[in-house]
Scaffold this motif. Structure first.
Motif, PDB file in Angstrom:
ATOM      1  N   VAL A  70      -9.789  64.060  30.464  1.00 28.56           N
ATOM      2  CA  VAL A  70     -10.009  63.804  29.039  1.00 28.56           C
ATOM      3  C   VAL A  70     -11.467  64.055  28.666  1.00 28.56           C
ATOM      4  O   VAL A  70     -11.758  64.641  27.615  1.00 28.56           O
ATOM      5  N   GLY A  71     -12.376  63.626  29.525  1.00 27.03           N
ATOM      6  CA  GLY A  71     -13.788  63.878  29.246  1.00 27.03           C
ATOM      7  C   GLY A  71     -14.098  65.360  29.151  1.00 27.03           C
ATOM      8  O   GLY A  71     -14.859  65.795  28.281  1.00 27.03           O
ATOM      9  N   ASN A  72     -13.506  66.139  30.026  1.00 24.03           N
ATOM     10  CA  ASN A  72     -13.708  67.589  29.975  1.00 24.03           C
ATOM     11  C   ASN A  72     -13.093  68.196  28.724  1.00 24.03           C
ATOM     12  O   ASN A  72     -13.672  69.104  28.103  1.00 24.03           O
ATOM     13  N   VAL A  73     -11.901  67.704  28.338  1.00 32.07           N
ATOM     14  CA  VAL A  73     -11.234  68.220  27.140  1.00 32.07           C
ATOM     15  C   VAL A  73     -12.068  67.946  25.900  1.00 32.07           C
ATOM     16  O   VAL A  73     -12.199  68.805  25.018  1.00 32.07           O
ATOM     17  N   VAL A  74     -12.641  66.751  25.806  1.00 34.55           N
ATOM     18  CA  VAL A  74     -13.486  66.413  24.651  1.00 34.55           C
ATOM     19  C   VAL A  74     -14.667  67.375  24.553  1.00 34.55           C
ATOM     20  O   VAL A  74     -15.116  67.728  23.454  1.00 34.55           O
TER      21      VAL A  74
END
Length: 315
Positions: A70-74
């Motif tokens: 999720v952090g990478n997607v953000v």
């Protein structure tokens, strides 16, 4: 439209995408297949597989893998494709652009045809024009996309030789050639939406034409055209906006079938290829991007409601 409402809707979109991300991540975790084996092949040594799993953090707890993803997607990083070893994000966004072009052209064609048909059916209620529009609508709803696509290819491509049967050409490279390749898929996608929206406009317009304020406008001596298009049609279009927004869900599902039949490299076809190849990052990215698109379109529909009808106030 108040600022608190806009903030509330934006937070709702974020919450929805959070739930979708949880579901997508959980589903991809239970799919068969090992990401390390997919990347290195069946003949890879145990040491190489173990090293790659450590490098990709596949041995971490699931909650850590989810937070990292999720952090990478953000930050705009959707990961690396297991099939092509290329970043998933740019490829999926490029495919989304092709699908959005197909969807926008389909919606435009639908509005050009469905709105006049709905108005004609309402004004000529109970007459031949109304019956013809009803028959066309029922046929449009009854025929699934793969049947309509097959008939269109057989008639206009194979028999009449008017249009190419399949394939995709970017409009920036060859505008006329690209347009020819888009005509059949756009028409196939539009059929069901034309049926939905024309029937909705017909039903709403019939009710509006029998309302008290329309009778009052008519008794004041206003021209029939002014009463019809200045008052009745505008109010009858409001429910159609909801139908169009909901039809985006149909578009996201129906486009997958149409893109596969007509060999259009959109996000629907990219998802099919990703599922067949067990390309987990591509599956996650494609599903999340489609969900975000659906949320944004419904948000825009709410804004259009307030623009078309000043009586609607969002607090």
């Amino acid at each position: 439209m108040s600022t608190p409402y806009l903030i509330k809707r934006l937070l709702l979109i974020v919450y929805t995408l959070f739930i979708v991300s949880l579901i997508v991540f959980a589903m991809t975790q239970v799919l068969p297949g090992d990401a390390a084996v997919m990347m290195l092949g069946q003949n890879a040594t145990d040491a190489a597989l173990a090293a790659l799993r450590t490098q990709m953090h596949l041995n971490d707890p699931l909650w850590m893998q989810y937070l990292r993803w999720v952090g990478n997607v953000v930050r705009g990083d959707f990961g690396i494709s297991l099939r092509t070893s290329q970043p998933v994000g740019p490829a999926m966004m490029q495919a989304l652009g092709r699908s959005l072009l197909l969807a926008l052209l389909s919606i435009s064609l639908m509005l050009v045809i469905a709105v006049p048909l709905g108005i004609l059916a309402a004004v000529r209620r109970g007459r031949i024009a109304d019956l013809v529009v009803s028959l066309v609508s029922y046929l449009g709803v009854s025929l699934p996309e793969f049947v309509t696509a097959t008939l269109a290819i057989t008639l206009f491509a194979d028999y009449m030789k008017w249009l190419p049967p399949t394939g995709y050409v970017p409009l920036t490279e060859n505008f006329w050639g690209g347009l020819q390749h888009l005509i059949l898929p756009v028409c196939v996608i539009s059929v069901v939406m034309i049926a939905h929206v024309s029937r909705m406009i017909r039903s709403e317009l019939v009710d509006v034409l029998h309302s008290d304020y329309i009778r009052a406008a008519t008794l004041k001596g206003l021209p029939r055209r002014t009463v019809l298009f200045g008052h009745a049609v505008r109010n009858s279009l409001l429910p159609a906006i909801t139908v169009v927004a909901l039809d985006v869900g149909y578009l996201l599902g129906g486009v997958i079938v149409v893109e596969e039949i007509f060999a259009i490299p959109g996000i629907g076809r990219a998802l099919i290829v990703a599922i067949q190849a067990r390309d987990l990052p591509a599956i996650q990215a494609g599903t999340l991007i489609m969900a975000a698109t659906y949320c944004i379109v419904n948000f825009i529909a709410d804004l259009l409601y307030a623009v078309l009808d000043k009586r609607i106030q969002y607090d």
